[in-house]
Write a protein that holds these residues in place. Structure first.
Motif, mmCIF file in Angstrom:
data_model
loop_
_atom_site.group_PDB
_atom_site.id
_atom_site.type_symbol
_atom_site.label_atom_id
_atom_site.label_comp_id
_atom_site.label_asym_id
_atom_site.label_seq_id
_atom_site.Cartn_x
_atom_site.Cartn_y
_atom_site.Cartn_z
ATOM 1 N N ARG A 181 -4.807 -0.164 2.538
ATOM 2 C CA ARG A 181 -3.969 -1.319 2.176
ATOM 3 C C ARG A 181 -2.538 -0.941 1.821
ATOM 4 N N SER B 61 1.118 -1.639 4.422
ATOM 5 C CA SER B 61 2.151 -2.535 3.898
ATOM 6 C C SER B 61 3.415 -1.778 3.514
ATOM 7 N N ILE C 139 8.491 -2.477 7.995
ATOM 8 C CA ILE C 139 7.079 -2.749 7.713
ATOM 9 C C ILE C 139 6.909 -3.727 6.562
ATOM 10 N N GLU C 140 7.820 -3.634 5.610
ATOM 11 C CA GLU C 140 7.721 -4.537 4.464
ATOM 12 C C GLU C 140 7.866 -5.991 4.885
ATOM 13 N N SER D 93 4.357 -8.194 5.806
ATOM 14 C CA SER D 93 3.432 -8.801 4.848
ATOM 15 C C SER D 93 3.867 -10.228 4.557
ATOM 16 N N GLY E 228 0.964 -8.652 -1.831
ATOM 17 C CA GLY E 228 -0.479 -8.432 -1.804
ATOM 18 C C GLY E 228 -1.175 -9.014 -0.592
ATOM 19 N N GLU E 229 -0.411 -9.570 0.345
ATOM 20 C CA GLU E 229 -1.039 -10.179 1.525
ATOM 21 C C GLU E 229 -0.762 -9.348 2.764
ATOM 22 N N LEU E 230 -1.728 -9.365 3.670
ATOM 23 C CA LEU E 230 -1.579 -8.603 4.907
ATOM 24 C C LEU E 230 -1.525 -9.547 6.098
ATOM 25 N N GLN F 22 -1.785 -6.023 10.279
ATOM 26 C CA GLN F 22 -1.992 -5.077 9.188
ATOM 27 C C GLN F 22 -3.461 -5.059 8.779
ATOM 28 N N ASP F 23 -4.054 -6.230 8.723
ATOM 29 C CA ASP F 23 -5.460 -6.312 8.327
ATOM 30 C C ASP F 23 -6.365 -5.654 9.372
#
Lengths: 805, 163, 294
Positions: free
Chosen positions: A20, A24, B74-75, B78, B82-84, B88-89
């Motif tokens: 995770r 991110s 990459i930032e 999201s 806290g979310e993908l 990403q997931d």
């Protein structure tokens, strides 16, 4: 121990929780760490392979704005102790910077500290160093000769290690054998080359007298070695182990970097950040891998059974020692591979030359040794015109023979090599693969199938240290876990090492969850700094599934047992009449039960309800010693090394356009048995990554030097890392032979794939070119070398055809 | 020199030397350290960002060349703290990473591919990530992650009745 | 690996750019930066100033003059790769472009930048030499045209004049007959510069006879080379495999080739012949398959 089918969490699909933060962009790698006031370092490197350092003039650099300090080797020699050497060679002295003499091109000679990295690089260009070039030596065999010029004159020779072992009646076996064969193979100098270079931030706080260190590190006893070199108490060094490490696979030992950064920080009382750029890393990062020549003789009979082996392994270690010569010792623990070879003579030689020093590379010498052994098995088959698979089957240790003691003193724990091979061949369709190879040959291509069967010793009992250096009497290799259940019932595990992608947090939580029968996702895992750490030996030697898994298992077991004891007291029944299930304890006879939160509350708050003599709280430490090998080596060099032995069996189909010489991998199947798998995705990733790494070592990667002692492959333009185009889809055929030595039957898998892929690719390419009467015995096998050899062989064949008409 | 950069939808003004790479500027001046330095000479791809939706190596751009473009790091993928994102997931689902150092670049390369096609072949996925070197995974689970994301996005489109 | 300090200018016209270069002999042109910036990072290039021409409007874009496809020097390689004009009228370039670096480097790298850089193993210079493209160069004093064949003097050494900017590249359009192209490259990995590469373009008449042939070899020696002898030997033939093989072997027998970490001189010479043969045969087959010049 439990069989896989009965695990609740172990061996099941589970997301790796660490992922995770990486997807991110929220991870913390060492370059992301910048304490207030950080200054930046850059190093000046030697342009010569060997030279006396006559003078260093930093005056112009120091006059530049933003430049704080310039140091040379003399400064380090005066204020620090030399870095540790793994073998008995006390006069092979090494400091983070060259002292009086540079011993390889790229060696760090001076360091600059400035307000920014760019300014540090500007300043280092202004540092004038007077060198007096000296003769240098690059070739390992030449370095072994007594008359070669020593890289370390005080040591008196270039020989760091020269040990002979004889286990069993080797000479008698050779005398009696109907067949003998001898060959030489060479493993070229390559390494793991992580995408993140090594970096360290060191911050000396003169008020607390504490040196804080953040580093991209994979190193046992890192804090120890920093403290020792800097002449500080060990508890004056605090290594932050929650730094994410961008890959290491052995090489990130960074001790010269950390001592240098620590020294600079103490001089300046400011944090100092030293991040290798790629050029500094390739030449002077001291992270090259083995460069080894193997001379092997096998004694075998008409059925292809190998009765004895003589192996001489000479490794060109580079200009300094470190731990790298010990990479000749680790393979002793599996010196016969998966085979029932009864007698072995092993001659291990490590020499210094004016090349970049080596560091530990994934497998610690195992992959080169497997390449040497597997070449021999193929040769035996060829000499007797027997099938390569059949020769292997005949020589394999059989499943019923485990635990199996090999001549050098190690007992292999378990294995079922025949079943893994059979399963793999069945799944891949061996006959169809052979037919496909033959079909390719009819289209004008060269085509070959390679096979390799080898072991992955795992568990990291580093008894090769006392084996190769009798002054080293270390027999402790431990790993630890602390488990805490807080007053509200939440579980926190602490682990005491850095990780570089192995998923240790997930592994630890899974094992604890299995023991406590609680969903691992509810278990938090944190890392301690070195000051708060229980002992750890780091993720080396494919040890963490075994050792961290074991430590967690025991620590969690102590929590469970305490809960049972509390319940026994409260329910008035003996522990033997109670059953622990899903975090609670029940008394089947009465139907009464106590749940997790109630038991945790009693532990934390109701001392009057605890059994007499029981301490309050719910926290346990477990420090686990490696399960086997608790003795020093015998005088004749027998010792129990690693506790567990995983097995891998590679089958590769390669096609080569004879006019081009570029091998194309058409099919890749691996059978893999690492005992009980704790997390399937993690193990799969290790194996696929290891194979990619092995493809690089076999075909693409080499730290090549020119005649002037300069590293030619200095950047990624010339050191070729496999991209997604170069790595085929790999099918993994899985098998589980649990280990009797571990809590869950798990063995290691951190080196899987890499340990056998180079051998398998060599086997395949040699199978492809055998009709031409040529073979390749040097890694990497480059396109040009393959093409030229094929062209020469074709020309010879055509000439002789012409002559015979 | 003063430069205005548009990063993940926000405008940021920075004052940089001309020699400062876009990579170093994003990491240290803009404060987004999810983009990584692997080689600083344009081979490994760890520094990959999206420039107007296309992958480029930020170590091979100067910050002063970055104005007038939409930069995605990459930032920026999201959806919230806290979310993908789906992609990403998917990387988490297939474990398409280990050490995570090449991962931001890898994901952005995948993102650019999926913006072009939601039905990439395996060969197209391999081609799309061929400029990003990974030393951990051997690429298998990375390819699976991108294929899984493509499948999930296709399914979401069908559900939404979208084009 | 941080560059030396330099100034940065972004002129809005070619004359302005030339003036900046004329005023400072240590100023260098910046376009895509994909080859320059690594050299800056390694401090092999140490300019006083970078003159960024990437956004000068007249330097980007492709146009058809009838006899040539003219490509602005600052046209991104990825843009040229997708351009239908290039595909139709400069098919050899279109065929070579996917071999140039990676998609991310083609997103920034320019056609002119690759040509001006002059790496002997680079694909775009090879195509330029094979077709003997015309290179338009401007200095503060004048505009001149050089042929690609004359442009390359040695490894990364070109005839670009002091203070000169390559402004456009003119690829000749082959108008007559059925056109086919072939491109073969051997490299350790797909994205790498070539160990050796061959580029070929042929024109066939209605009977399948070769009326024009261009063949170039890259990666073998100090510069890309055009093998005119092969054209002379094969024009008028049907490009039968044996004839092609003979012509190519004769022409490459004396080829000067380099020996380095990645390949021996013998390998380059031998494989140059193999790739040349394959490229010509591919081009022949493609032409016979019905491509028509437009």
């Amino acid at each position: 121990m439990a069989q896989p089918a009965s695990f609740k969490y172990v061996s099941r699909k589970r997301r790796v929780r660490e992922d995770r933060r990486f997807v991110s962009g929220q991870a913390t790698f060492v370059s992301d760490v910048t304490p207030a006031g950080t200054l930046h370092a850059a190093v000046v490197t030697s342009p010569y392979a060997c030279a006396r350092i006559a003078a260093i003039d930093a005056s112009e650099a120091l006059a530049m704005p933003g430049v704080h300090l310039v140091v040379g080797g003399q400064d380090l020699a005066a204020a620090t102790d030399p870095l540790l050497v793994g073998v008995d060679a006390p006069l092979v002295i090494r400091y983070p910077l060259a002292v009086d003499r540079a011993r390889y091109a790229g060696e760090w000679v001076a360091a600059v500290v400035a307000d920014s990295r760019a300014l540090a690089e500007d300043a280092r260009e202004k540092i004038r160093i007077d060198y007096e070039p000296l003769p240098f030596l690059l070739d390992g065999e030449a370095a072994y000769k007594a008359d070669s010029t020593p890289v370390h004159p005080d040591h008196g020779s270039n020989v760091l290690l020269d040990k002979r072992f004889v286990w069993g009646d080797v000479d008698e076996a050779f005398a009696a054998a109907p067949h003998k064969g001898a060959y030489r193979v060479k493993w070229g100098r390559s390494a793991t080359v992580p995408i993140e270079t090594f970096g360290v931030v060191a911050s000396w706080d003169p008020w607390r007298e504490m040196l804080d260190v953040w580093a991209s590190i994979q190193m046992p006893k890192f804090a120890d070695q920093i403290a020792r070199a800097l002449r500080m108490p060990l508890n004056g060094v605090r290594v932050h182990q929650d730094v994410d490490v961008g890959g290491s696979y052995g090489v990130k030992r960074g001790i010269k970097h950390a001592v240098l950064a620590g020294y600079l920080s103490r001089r300046l009382s400011r944090p100092v950040k030293l991040i290798e750029d790629r050029l500094e890393n390739m030449c002077g990062g001291d992270m090259h891998g083995p460069e080894r020549v193997f001379d092997v003789e096998l004694a075998f009979d008409g059925a292809g059974l190998v009765h004895a082996m003589r192996m001489r392994a000479l490794d060109n270690v580079g200009a300094y020692a470190g731990r790298s010569p010990l990479q000749l010792g680790k393979p002793v623990g599996s010196i016969v591979g998966p085979y029932r070879i009864g007698a072995v003579a092993y001659h291990a030689i490590a020499v210094t030359t004016n090349k970049t020093p080596q560091e530990a590379v994934r497998g610690f010498g195992q992959s080169p040794t497997n390449y040497a052994i597997e070449t021999g098995i193929d040769r035996v088959a060829e000499a007797l015109a027997l099938d390569r698979l059949e020769v292997r089957r005949r020589n394999f240790i059989r499943a019923e023979e485990f635990p199996y003691l090999i001549p050098s003193g190690t007992t292999y724990d378990s294995g079922d090599y025949h079943t893994v091979v059979a399963k793999t061949l069945d799944r891949l369709g061996w006959e169809a693969l052979v037919a496909e190879r033959d079909r390719l040959r009819t289209t004008g291509q060269l085509a070959g199938i390679g096979v390799a069967s080898c072991l992955e010793p795992s568990g990291g009992n580093s008894s090769f240290e006392p084996l190769l250096n009798t002054k080293n009497t270390t027999t402790t290799w431990m790993e630890s876990c602390r488990i805490m259940v807080d007053a509200l019932g939440a579980i926190t595990l602490t682990i005491h090492t850095t990780s570089s992608g192995q998923g240790h947090e997930t592994l630890a939580a899974t094992v604890a969850g299995e023991v406590l029968q609680i969903d691992p996702d509810r278990i938090r895992v944190v890392r301690a700094t070195s000051l708060e750490s229980l002992p750890s030996n780091s993720p080396v030697g494919s040890r963490m599934a075994i050792m961290l898994g074991g430590a967690v298992h025991h620590a969690a077991g102590q929590v469970r047992d305490k809960l049972i004891a509390i319940a026994a007291h409260r329910l008035g029944a003996p522990a033997s009449a109670l059953r622990y299930r899903d975090g609670g304890v029940e008394h089947p006879a009465s139907g009464r039960a106590m749940e997790w939160i109630d038991l945790a509350t009693i532990a934390h708050r109701h001392f009057h309800l605890l059994p007499p003599g029981m301490a309050p709280g719910l926290a346990f430490d477990h420090i686990l010693q490696v399960p086997t090998g608790l003795e020093l080596p015998t005088p004749d060099g027998r010792v129990q090394m690693y506790p567990c032995f995983s097995f891998e069996f590679h089958v590769v189909l390669v096609a080569i356009d004879p006019e081009i010489g570029k091998p194309q991998i058409r099919r890749y199947v691996i059978g893999h048995d690492c005992g009980t798998v704790i997390n399937p995705d993690i193990v799969r990733g290790m194996t696929l990554g290891g194979i990619a790494h092995g493809i690089g070592a076999a075909l693409l990667e080499e730290f090549a030097y020119d005649g002037e002692g300069q590293l030619v492959a200095q950047s990624f333009m010339d050191y070729l890392l496999p991209s997604a185009h170069e790595v085929p889809e790999v099918e993994i055929v899985h098998h589980v032979t649990p280990s009797p030595n571990t809590v869950l039957g798990q063995k290691g898998s951190g080196e899987s794939g890499y340990l056998g892929a180079p051998a398998a690719l060599s086997s395949a390419i040699n199978d492809a070119v055998r009709p031409l009467g040529i073979r390749f015995e040097v890694l990497p096998m480059r396109i040009s070398a393959i093409g030229d050899a094929i062209a020469e062989a074709v020309r010879r064949q055509e000439t002789s055809k012409g002559a015979s008409r | 020199m003063r430069v205005e950069l548009s990063v993940n939808g926000r405008t940021v003004a920075v004052d940089v030397e001309p020699r400062r790479t876009l990579l170093d500027c994003l990491r240290e001046d803009v404060g987004l350290d999810g983009t990584h330095a692997g080689c600083e000479h344009g081979v490994c791809g760890a520094c990959t960002i999206l420039l107007d939706g296309e992958p480029v190596r930020s170590c091979l751009m100067l910050a002063v060349q970055g104005d007038g473009h939409a930069i995605t790091t990459i930032e920026g993928l999201s959806p919230g703290p806290g979310e993908l994102s789906v992609l990403q997931d998917a990387f988490c689902e297939t474990h398409g990473l280990q050490c995570g150092y090449c991962t931001p670049g890898m994901i952005l390369a995948g993102q650019a591919l999926l913006a072009r096609t939601l039905s990439p072949s395996r060969a197209e996925i391999v081609e799309a990530i061929s400029g990003n070197i990974c030393r951990c995974t051997g690429y298998g689970q990375i390819v699976e992650a991108i294929a899984l994301a493509a499948q999930r996005l296709r399914a979401a489109n069908r559900k939404a009745g979208g084009a | 690996m941080k560059p030396v300090a330099f100034d940065y200018a972004r002129p809005t016209s070619v004359p302005e750019a030339c003036a900046l270069l004329a005023g400072d002999e240590n100023a260098r042109v910046l376009a895509g930066g994909q080859t320059l910036i690594p050299m800056l990072a390694m401090r092999l290039a140490r300019p006083s100033r970078l003159v960024d021409i990437a956004r000068i409007p007249e330097l980007s874009g492709t146009r058809d003059t009838g006899t040539h496809v003219v490509i602005g020097a600052a046209t991104r390689q990825a843009v040229a790769e997708r351009d239908p004009l290039v595909a139709r009228k400069a098919p050899l370039l279109a065929k070579a472009l996917p071999w140039v670096g990676h998609a991310p480097t083609r997103n920034r790298g320019t056609i002119g930048g690759s040509i001006a850089n002059g790496d002997p193993a680079a694909e775009i210079p090879l195509v330029a030499v094979t077709l003997d493209a015309a290179l338009v160069v401007e200095t503060i004093a004048e505009t001149s045209e050089l042929t690609a064949v004359d442009f390359y003097l040695g490894p990364m050494i070109t005839a670009l004049p002091e203070g000169g900017i390559l402004t456009s590249v003119r690829f000749p359009v082959w108008a007559d007959g059925r056109i086919g192209t072939g491109f073969h490259e051997v490299s350790a990995r797909k994205s790498d510069f070539a160990i050796v590469a061959a580029a070929a373009q042929v024109a066939l008449d209605a009977d399948g006879r070769c009326t024009a042939l261009a063949l170039g070899i890259g990666g073998a020696g100090d510069t890309p080379v055009r093998l005119d002898g092969v054209a002379q030997a094969l024009i008028g033939s049907r490009l039968e495999e044996e004839a092609v093989r003979e012509a190519v072997e004769a022409a490459t027998a004396e080829l000067e080739t380099a020996d380095d970490l990645h390949a021996s001189a013998a390998y380059r010479r031998r494989v140059a012949a193999t790739l040349a043969r394959r490229a010509i045969l591919d081009a022949r087959d493609e032409a016979a398959g019905g491509r028509h010049a437009r």
